[in-house]
Structures are given as C-alpha cells and as structure tokens.
Design a protein around this motif. Sequence first.
Motif, short mmCIF file in Angstrom:
data_model
loop_
_atom_site.label_atom_id
_atom_site.label_comp_id
_atom_site.label_asym_id
_atom_site.label_seq_id
_atom_site.Cartn_x
_atom_site.Cartn_y
_atom_site.Cartn_z
N HIS A 44 -9.34 19.18 -59.57
CA HIS A 44 -8.35 18.95 -60.63
C HIS A 44 -7.11 19.81 -60.40
O HIS A 44 -5.98 19.35 -60.62
N ASP A 45 -7.32 21.06 -59.97
CA ASP A 45 -6.17 21.93 -59.69
C ASP A 45 -5.31 21.36 -58.57
O ASP A 45 -4.07 21.42 -58.63
N LEU A 46 -5.94 20.82 -57.56
CA LEU A 46 -5.20 20.20 -56.46
C LEU A 46 -4.39 19.00 -56.95
O LEU A 46 -3.21 18.84 -56.61
N ILE A 47 -5.02 18.15 -57.73
CA ILE A 47 -4.34 16.96 -58.24
C ILE A 47 -3.14 17.34 -59.11
O ILE A 47 -2.07 16.72 -59.04
N ASN A 48 -3.32 18.37 -59.93
CA ASN A 48 -2.23 18.81 -60.81
C ASN A 48 -1.02 19.31 -60.03
O ASN A 48 0.09 19.38 -60.59
N ARG A 49 -1.21 19.63 -58.76
CA ARG A 49 -0.11 20.17 -57.95
C ARG A 49 0.43 19.16 -56.95
O ARG A 49 1.14 19.53 -56.01
N ILE A 50 0.13 17.90 -57.14
CA ILE A 50 0.78 16.85 -56.36
C ILE A 50 2.22 16.73 -56.86
O ILE A 50 2.44 16.57 -58.06
N PRO A 51 3.22 16.84 -56.00
CA PRO A 51 4.62 16.78 -56.46
C PRO A 51 4.92 15.50 -57.23
O PRO A 51 4.36 14.44 -56.96
N GLU A 52 5.82 15.61 -58.20
CA GLU A 52 6.15 14.47 -59.05
C GLU A 52 6.66 13.28 -58.24
O GLU A 52 6.39 12.13 -58.59
N ASP A 53 7.40 13.56 -57.17
CA ASP A 53 7.98 12.48 -56.39
C ASP A 53 7.24 12.23 -55.08
O ASP A 53 7.77 11.60 -54.16
N ALA A 54 6.01 12.71 -54.99
CA ALA A 54 5.23 12.50 -53.76
C ALA A 54 4.96 11.01 -53.56
O ALA A 54 4.57 10.32 -54.50
N PRO A 55 5.16 10.51 -52.34
CA PRO A 55 4.91 9.08 -52.08
C PRO A 55 3.44 8.76 -51.89
O PRO A 55 3.07 7.60 -51.76
N ALA A 56 2.59 9.79 -51.86
CA ALA A 56 1.16 9.59 -51.65
C ALA A 56 0.40 10.67 -52.42
O ALA A 56 0.96 11.73 -52.73
N PRO A 57 -0.87 10.43 -52.74
CA PRO A 57 -1.66 11.42 -53.49
C PRO A 57 -2.11 12.57 -52.60
O PRO A 57 -3.28 12.72 -52.27
N ILE A 58 -1.14 13.39 -52.21
CA ILE A 58 -1.40 14.53 -51.33
C ILE A 58 -0.95 15.80 -52.03
O ILE A 58 0.18 15.89 -52.51
N SER A 59 -1.84 16.77 -52.09
CA SER A 59 -1.53 18.04 -52.75
C SER A 59 -1.26 19.12 -51.70
O SER A 59 -2.13 19.43 -50.88
N PRO A 60 -0.06 19.70 -51.73
CA PRO A 60 0.27 20.76 -50.78
C PRO A 60 -0.09 22.15 -51.27
O PRO A 60 0.31 23.15 -50.67
N ILE A 116 -4.00 18.35 -48.92
CA ILE A 116 -5.28 17.68 -49.16
C ILE A 116 -4.99 16.33 -49.82
O ILE A 116 -4.39 16.27 -50.89
N GLY A 117 -5.41 15.27 -49.15
CA GLY A 117 -5.14 13.93 -49.65
C GLY A 117 -6.30 13.36 -50.45
O GLY A 117 -7.47 13.64 -50.18
N PHE A 118 -5.95 12.55 -51.44
CA PHE A 118 -6.97 11.94 -52.30
C PHE A 118 -7.03 10.43 -52.16
O PHE A 118 -7.51 9.74 -53.07
N TRP A 119 -6.58 9.90 -51.01
CA TRP A 119 -6.75 8.47 -50.76
C TRP A 119 -8.22 8.07 -50.79
O TRP A 119 -8.55 6.99 -51.33
N PRO A 120 -9.14 8.86 -50.22
CA PRO A 120 -10.56 8.46 -50.27
C PRO A 120 -11.06 8.26 -51.69
O PRO A 120 -11.87 7.36 -51.94
N LEU A 121 -10.60 9.09 -52.62
CA LEU A 121 -11.00 8.94 -54.02
C LEU A 121 -10.52 7.60 -54.57
O LEU A 121 -11.28 6.87 -55.22
N LEU A 122 -9.27 7.26 -54.29
CA LEU A 122 -8.72 5.99 -54.76
C LEU A 122 -9.39 4.81 -54.07
O LEU A 122 -9.66 3.78 -54.71
N ASP A 123 -9.67 4.95 -52.78
CA ASP A 123 -10.31 3.85 -52.04
C ASP A 123 -11.70 3.54 -52.57
O ASP A 123 -12.19 2.41 -52.44
#
Length: 218
Positions: A44-60, A116-123
Amino acid sequence: MTTLTRRGDAAVARRKAFLSNLHRLLDQAAATLGLSDAVATTAHDLINRIPEDAPAPISPAGVERLAALRGVDPRTIRYRIRKLIDVGLAENLCQDGGRRQVVRDRQGRVAEIYGIGFWPLLDRAAEIEAAAEARRRSVDEHARLRREISAIRRRLRPVFEAGRAAAEACAAWRSFPRRLAHLGVERLRDLFARVQSLLEAVEAPGAACGQLAESRKN
C-alpha cells in the motif's frame, strides 16, 4: 469553471479511482494469498507513492524512505518487496543496481519511471476477484453452518441432559466436537448432516427421546 479546470478535475478523479482499484485488488489478493499485514502495508505504501502523472502503475519509492516511514530496517522492506514479487503481485522495474527514479522531460512530464511495478496485480484482477468472491461465499457458508448446528444442538441438549435418550443416540451426541470455529467448511457440512440426522431420529414418533419431548409438552 474553465475547460482546463474541468480536465484537471477529471484527471484527479481518474487517478483516485485507479489507485483505489489498486488498493482494493491488493486487499483482496492479500486475503486470498494469506499475505501478512506487514507485506500488505508495504505494498500500500508503494502504491501511494506512484506519481500522479505516471503513465504506468510503477512506484519509484526508495527502500530507505519506506523503511523510515514504518520505523523498520531497509532489509525488512526489501524482504517484503521480494515477497510481493514472488507471489506474482509486483515486478522489479528498477534500473540496473536497483535504482528507482522518475525522469521528466522539459515540460515536466514523466518520460521514464523506474521502480516496483504493479502490472502483475492488474493483470490478475479477474483471478483475484473470483478468488475473493469464492472466499466470501466460503466465509458466509461457514458462519451459516455454525449457526444452524448451534441451533440444532440447543434443541437436542435438554433431551440428552435428561438422561433418557437411547444409548446409540447418546454415543452420537458425545462424539460431536464442542467447538466449531476451528472446523473447515467440509467438516461443518458433515457435522451438520450428523446433528440433523440425530435430531430427526430423536424426534421420530416412538423414539425414546420423542416420547420424552411429548411428555414435557403435556
């Protein structure tokens, strides 16, 4: 309200809905996969830090920052992230050496993002939601069976406490487990069938317990 303002509000709403969906899927996955609260919290902490304008669900988000946020050692955060990757909910999209960052162009837009990307979660959304629904049905059935078994027991208990039930019925009564919470759904189904059968037997016309019940009514 200007057109740009409306577009901005719509973009914010879409982002909130997108992140809300990620958080919801994560909670469902954590429950069905048996993830610890600590691992889920890091996700959840990672997801909360995905940039607002990120083109993909990736948390830096950096490991050190996440560790400081929760007051734990960075190695603990790395372990939790590995766990998320191992169970197929996230993927490592960091640069070589594990570097996580956002690269922006001259207009300030995200050109590249690593983390850290969350594409697998969405897939796996359909799979996770189906598993969550099955789990909800199982939990509901578990609760229903416990209620029904307890209700039948309350009807049977006075008969056996009076000590006038047939020996075979008494043996069956004593064989039933006292506690139900730890039993799985399959065992509860079996137990329900057994207590229901016993109830029908003792209430059958001519049964010793049935006669006792009739005498009490009179």
